[in-house]
Design a protein around this motif. Structure first.
Motif, PDB file in Angstrom:
ATOM      1  N   UNK A 421      17.310  20.687 -34.317  1.00  0.00           N
ATOM      2  CA  UNK A 421      17.468  19.419 -33.602  1.00  0.00           C
ATOM      3  C   UNK A 421      16.531  19.365 -32.403  1.00  0.00           C
ATOM      4  N   UNK A 427      17.943  14.669 -36.827  1.00  0.00           N
ATOM      5  CA  UNK A 427      18.322  13.558 -35.950  1.00  0.00           C
ATOM      6  C   UNK A 427      19.835  13.402 -35.887  1.00  0.00           C
ATOM      7  N   UNK A 428      20.520  14.452 -35.630  1.00  0.00           N
ATOM      8  CA  UNK A 428      21.980  14.321 -35.548  1.00  0.00           C
ATOM      9  C   UNK A 428      22.503  15.169 -34.410  1.00  0.00           C
ATOM     10  N   UNK A 429      23.730  14.892 -34.034  1.00  0.00           N
ATOM     11  CA  UNK A 429      24.346  15.685 -32.984  1.00  0.00           C
ATOM     12  C   UNK A 429      24.860  16.989 -33.587  1.00  0.00           C
ATOM     13  N   UNK A 431      27.225  19.404 -33.607  1.00  0.00           N
ATOM     14  CA  UNK A 431      28.540  19.832 -33.140  1.00  0.00           C
ATOM     15  C   UNK A 431      29.176  20.691 -34.226  1.00  0.00           C
TER      16      UNK A 431
ATOM     17  N   UNK B 300      33.183  21.591 -28.229  1.00  0.00           N
ATOM     18  CA  UNK B 300      32.159  20.548 -28.236  1.00  0.00           C
ATOM     19  C   UNK B 300      32.273  19.653 -27.005  1.00  0.00           C
ATOM     20  N   UNK B 309      25.316  19.837 -25.241  1.00  0.00           N
ATOM     21  CA  UNK B 309      25.418  19.478 -26.659  1.00  0.00           C
ATOM     22  C   UNK B 309      24.112  18.795 -27.071  1.00  0.00           C
ATOM     23  N   UNK B 310      23.580  19.217 -28.192  1.00  0.00           N
ATOM     24  CA  UNK B 310      22.247  18.746 -28.570  1.00  0.00           C
ATOM     25  C   UNK B 310      22.357  17.560 -29.517  1.00  0.00           C
ATOM     26  N   UNK B 311      21.813  16.432 -29.053  1.00  0.00           N
ATOM     27  CA  UNK B 311      21.753  15.237 -29.897  1.00  0.00           C
ATOM     28  C   UNK B 311      20.323  15.116 -30.399  1.00  0.00           C
ATOM     29  N   UNK B 312      20.138  15.263 -31.654  1.00  0.00           N
ATOM     30  CA  UNK B 312      18.790  15.253 -32.231  1.00  0.00           C
ATOM     31  C   UNK B 312      18.064  13.952 -31.991  1.00  0.00           C
ATOM     32  N   UNK B 313      18.778  12.839 -32.219  1.00  0.00           N
ATOM     33  CA  UNK B 313      18.128  11.536 -32.098  1.00  0.00           C
ATOM     34  C   UNK B 313      17.695  11.278 -30.658  1.00  0.00           C
ATOM     35  N   UNK B 314      18.598  11.675 -29.726  1.00  0.00           N
ATOM     36  CA  UNK B 314      18.307  11.425 -28.311  1.00  0.00           C
ATOM     37  C   UNK B 314      17.080  12.220 -27.868  1.00  0.00           C
ATOM     38  N   UNK B 315      16.994  13.451 -28.355  1.00  0.00           N
ATOM     39  CA  UNK B 315      15.859  14.308 -27.988  1.00  0.00           C
ATOM     40  C   UNK B 315      14.546  13.678 -28.443  1.00  0.00           C
ATOM     41  N   UNK B 316      14.566  13.131 -29.641  1.00  0.00           N
ATOM     42  CA  UNK B 316      13.331  12.519 -30.158  1.00  0.00           C
ATOM     43  C   UNK B 316      12.947  11.312 -29.314  1.00  0.00           C
TER      44      UNK B 316
END
Lengths: 459, 347
Positions: A421, A427-429, A431, B300, B309-316
């Motif tokens: 990620x 593109x996902x959280x 958890x 979590x 907490x890692x949000x993939x979409x937010x990071x991009x």
């Protein structure tokens, strides 16, 4: 010999002279040549006469540009280790010689430093099937088994009597066997060991590289000069820093004169440049490496199942040559089986392959036996005597231990998914729910399946 | 030929008759009613019958009841006057030839065993019907047997005695309830290799090796069969002899077969998959899973509050924004007016 022509009148009346054809047979007619047409009787057209020529229409030909010589192979073998579109992961630690077993790297994804990556590339440790091309730079997960290898590295260095660790890495398909081998090689590079890696055992036995009987060997062994010189060049390129520290100490009676100040790196390069001398130079290099006060050695091979059977080579009396009669393979197998130890210590690693493994009952049974031995040394399985088995392989693998690769734990899975990620590939959280779901779908954390399910699969 | 005709006749019996042969036509021209369903008027001869009956009853009344009684007591029939039995004349020894056989009818021509043609009086059901009735009677007979006779069999029942150590052989025979069957002669014997008496472990191993594919390693049972011979007894004898030979060979110390490995390639053990015990959803396990899920949620949530907490979409998204910010802003450059001498196109 009576001549019929002398009694022509008699011959015509002779029964034998009558045409001997079965009266009802149609064979003659059917097999007779077709009657010549009038056109053929006419002969070729006379000079100056015009005749009709119908040209066959030419096939539509592919006019596209052919790939150049070796271009296809280059594309097939190309290793891409970087993806500029992927994001750089902030806060990722690099692996170095000191933190192999540190708390910070346990179960974390760590980057491989630049020189190690170059060396690994030189020994062809990266495989095209692995997912290196999706991330910014090569990084690996220090899973439980990786730490076990790190522990072996420490053990070898700490042991007084110079220990040799011999292991076969086994596990399911895509469970990370080759990657674990790569991690082992990386650790050896980081600790300034000498690394000798046979990237694919299959290349040695399928008859694609030239071979010749080794003079003075009994039973006959076979050297593979082209392969050996290539291996020497890989050794020279990947271990240049270490090998250039040491000079040759003994006279190896090679057919070329070596100045006494020749470094081992030079020696290896020499072997790489003169294929006809590659095997003597390889043995000379090995003798030098096993002198006292030399670094430990990491010997590794991938796809070990290929060398546990007959090879595709033929001997002079047209018999299949056993893989263990190939000098290079024998050299490796002797160390794997423990017949020869490494005087300066070291690790011998052999990885099986899940996707390209020929049927080798000997290897299969040896693995079974080793696993049973690890569990309970008394109750061991028996070999089915009614199955044919390669006894030489069975003997050589008699007391080799296995390093079984299981799936990742959930914590490890979480670490690698967070890395995905953070690299912008997922593109996902990340958890617990997502990790759990992916972990389960990946067959209890099989790392190859986990990668396929989270990074490669786009939904 | 005659058979076909006879059969035709028998079929025709099953159809209603047009002519009843019991009476003789009174007039020369018989009165025919081909399609009538009522009874034919017959000649009234009831008055004659009545007279005959009267006579018979009178005779019976005249008879002395004592005569009957004596006859019954003496166990024989009525007394016969012995004086009349004398044979004096030669002619009295002549035995009259038997009456000539009944004349064979038209339909039985050529097949005498069929006998004379029968007359049909229209008072019976067809042969098919008789067959049905016969079958029904047979069924009833068996039902009676089942109801009355079978319970009596329990008197003959013997208590079951499990086979002892002394009887390790188990024979199996097959009966087809009196019918002839090619497999009726077959005999099968089974015995457990470990139950055979007086065998050392080595001898037992040799027995197993000798038994070959007849040995089942999962059950430790040797099974052999024989149907070579005509009778069951012969087959059983053969099996017994074979077992004796096997045992004798197994006990023979000359060759112990110790160097021959067991060969069980003929046997494929059945794989049984059992539901793992750990997977049963017991209340304790449910509780455990519930708390684990709760802990995961809490973990979590804690990470979320810490911002870890890692949000993939937010990071991009952030990375894209940063990229845009890092890109140098293109400078606007004033375009110098062209002073070319070329023709200017006006529009």
């Amino acid at each position: 010999m009576p001549s019929i022509t002398a009694h022509a009148s008699m011959a015509s009346r002779n029964l034998l002279a009558a045409p001997r054809t079965a009266s009802f047979s149609t064979s003659c007619l059917r097999f007779a040549l077709p009657p010549k047409g009038k056109a053929s009787q006419a002969g070729p057209p006379a000079r100056g006469q015009k005749s009709l020529h119908l040209k066959k229409s030419a096939r539509p030909r592919d006019t596209g540009k052919r790939p150049a010589l070796g271009e296809r192979k280059m594309l097939r073998k190309r290793i891409v280790l970087s993806n500029t579109n992927a994001l750089e992961v902030h806060g990722m630690k690099d692996l170095n010689g000191k933190n192999l077993r540190a708390e910070a790297v346990k179960g974390a994804v760590v980057g491989l430093p630049e020189p190690v990556v170059d060396s690994l590339r030189a020994v062809e440790a990266f495989k095209t099937t692995q997912g290196w091309n999706m991330f910014r730079r090569p990084a690996t997960l220090m899973r439980k088994e990786s730490l076990q290898i790190a522990a072996f590295v420490d053990d070898v260095e700490a042991a007084v009597g110079k220990k040799t660790v011999r292991k076969i890495i086994v596990g399911d398909r895509a469970s990370g066997k080759s990657t674990l081998l790569l991690q082992g090689l990386a650790m050896a590079f980081l600790r300034n060991w000498v690394v000798i890696n046979i990237p694919e055992a299959k290349d040695l036995v399928i008859g694609h590289t030239e071979y010749a009987p080794l003079p003075g060997s009994n039973p006959t062994q076979y050297t593979q000069d082209a392969y050996t010189s290539n291996l020497l060049s890989q050794i020279a390129r990947s271990n240049s820093a270490v090998l250039s520290k040491y000079c040759i100490t003994t006279d190896h009676k090679l057919s070329i004169l070596l100045p006494p100040s020749t470094t081992l790196a030079k020696l290896a390069e020499l072997g790489a440049n003169t294929p006809e001398l590659s095997w003597p130079i390889f043995t000379a290099l090995w003798t030098e490496l096993t002198q006292p006060d030399r670094p430990p050695i990491m010997l590794a091979i991938d796809g070990v199942g290929h060398i546990m059977n007959n090879s595709a080579y033929l001997s002079a009396d047209a018999q299949l040559v056993h893989a263990h009669d190939l000098a290079l393979v024998r050299h490796f197998v002797d160390h794997l089986s423990g017949r020869t130890t490494l005087p300066n210590g070291g690790i011998v690693l052999a990885a099986t392959s899940g996707s390209n493994q020929p049927a080798s009952p000997a290897l299969e049974f040896s693995i079974q036996l080793a696993e049973a031995r690890a569990k309970n040394p008394i109750d061991l399985p028996n070999w089915n005597p009614y199955k044919t088995v390669d006894q030489r392989s069975l003997q050589s693998l008699k007391d080799v231990d296995v390093l079984k690769l299981n799936g990742l734990s959930k914590e490890e899975a979480r670490a690698i998914m967070e890395y995905y990620a953070a690299s912008g590939m997922l593109r996902r959280t990340v958890d617990e729910r997502l990790v759990s779901e992916t972990w389960t779908l990946a067959g209890n954390g099989n790392i190859g399946e986990l990668e396929k399910g989270s990074v490669r699969l786009r939904m | 030929m005659a058979t076909v005709v006879k059969r035709l006749v028998s079929y025709s019996w099953q159809c209603p008759r047009r002519i009843a042969p019991r009476y003789t036509p009174t007039s020369a021209i018989p009165w025919q009613r081909p399609f009538s369903s009522t009874i034919r008027p017959f000649k009234d001869d009831k008055s004659d019958l009545r007279e005959e009956w009267k006579e018979l009853i009178e005779d019976l009344q005249e008879m002395d009841p004592e005569t009957f009684k004596n006859a019954i007591e003496s166990g024989g029939g009525m007394e016969i006057d012995k004086d009349d039995m004398d044979l004096e004349e030669l002619s009295e020894f002549d035995i009259e030839p038997p009456e000539p056989k009944q004349k064979i009818g038209f339909w039985g021509d050529g097949e005498e065993e069929l006998g004379a043609d029968e007359d049909y009086y229209g008072d019976d059901i067809s042969a098919l019907g008789h067959g049905e009735l016969e079958q029904h009677r047979e069924l009833r007979e068996y039902a009676r047997l089942a109801a009355w006779e079978l319970p009596l069999l329990s008197k003959l029942a013997k208590p079951f005695e499990p086979p002892s150590k002394a009887t390790p052989l188990r024979f199996r025979y097959t009966t087809y309830l009196g019918e002839n069957h090619p497999a009726a002669k077959k005999v099968v014997v089974e015995f457990c290799a470990s139950d055979m008496p007086n065998l050392t472990p080595q001898q037992k191993d040799k027995l197993i090796k000798l038994a070959g594919v007849r040995y089942n390693p999962s059950t430790d049972i040797v099974k052999m069969s024989c149907e070579m011979f005509e009778t069951q007894a012969q087959n059983k004898r053969y099996l017994a002899d074979t077992i004796n030979n096997l045992l004798a060979e197994a006990r023979d110390e000359k060759d112990t077969f110790a160097d021959v490995p067991f060969d069980f390639r003929h046997h494929k053990p059945k794989v049984r998959h059992e539901f793992p015990k750990e997977w049963f959803l017991t209340p304790a396990r449910k509780q455990y899973l519930e708390t684990k899920r709760q802990q995961q949620l809490e973990k979590d949530a804690a990470l979320e509050t810490k911002g870890k907490l890692i949000h993939g979409a937010k990071i991009i998204e952030e990375a894209l924004v940063n990229q845009l910010a890092a890109m140098p802003v293109p400078e606007l450059v004033e375009v110098a007016p062209t002073r070319g001498r070329g023709k200017q196109r006006l529009r």
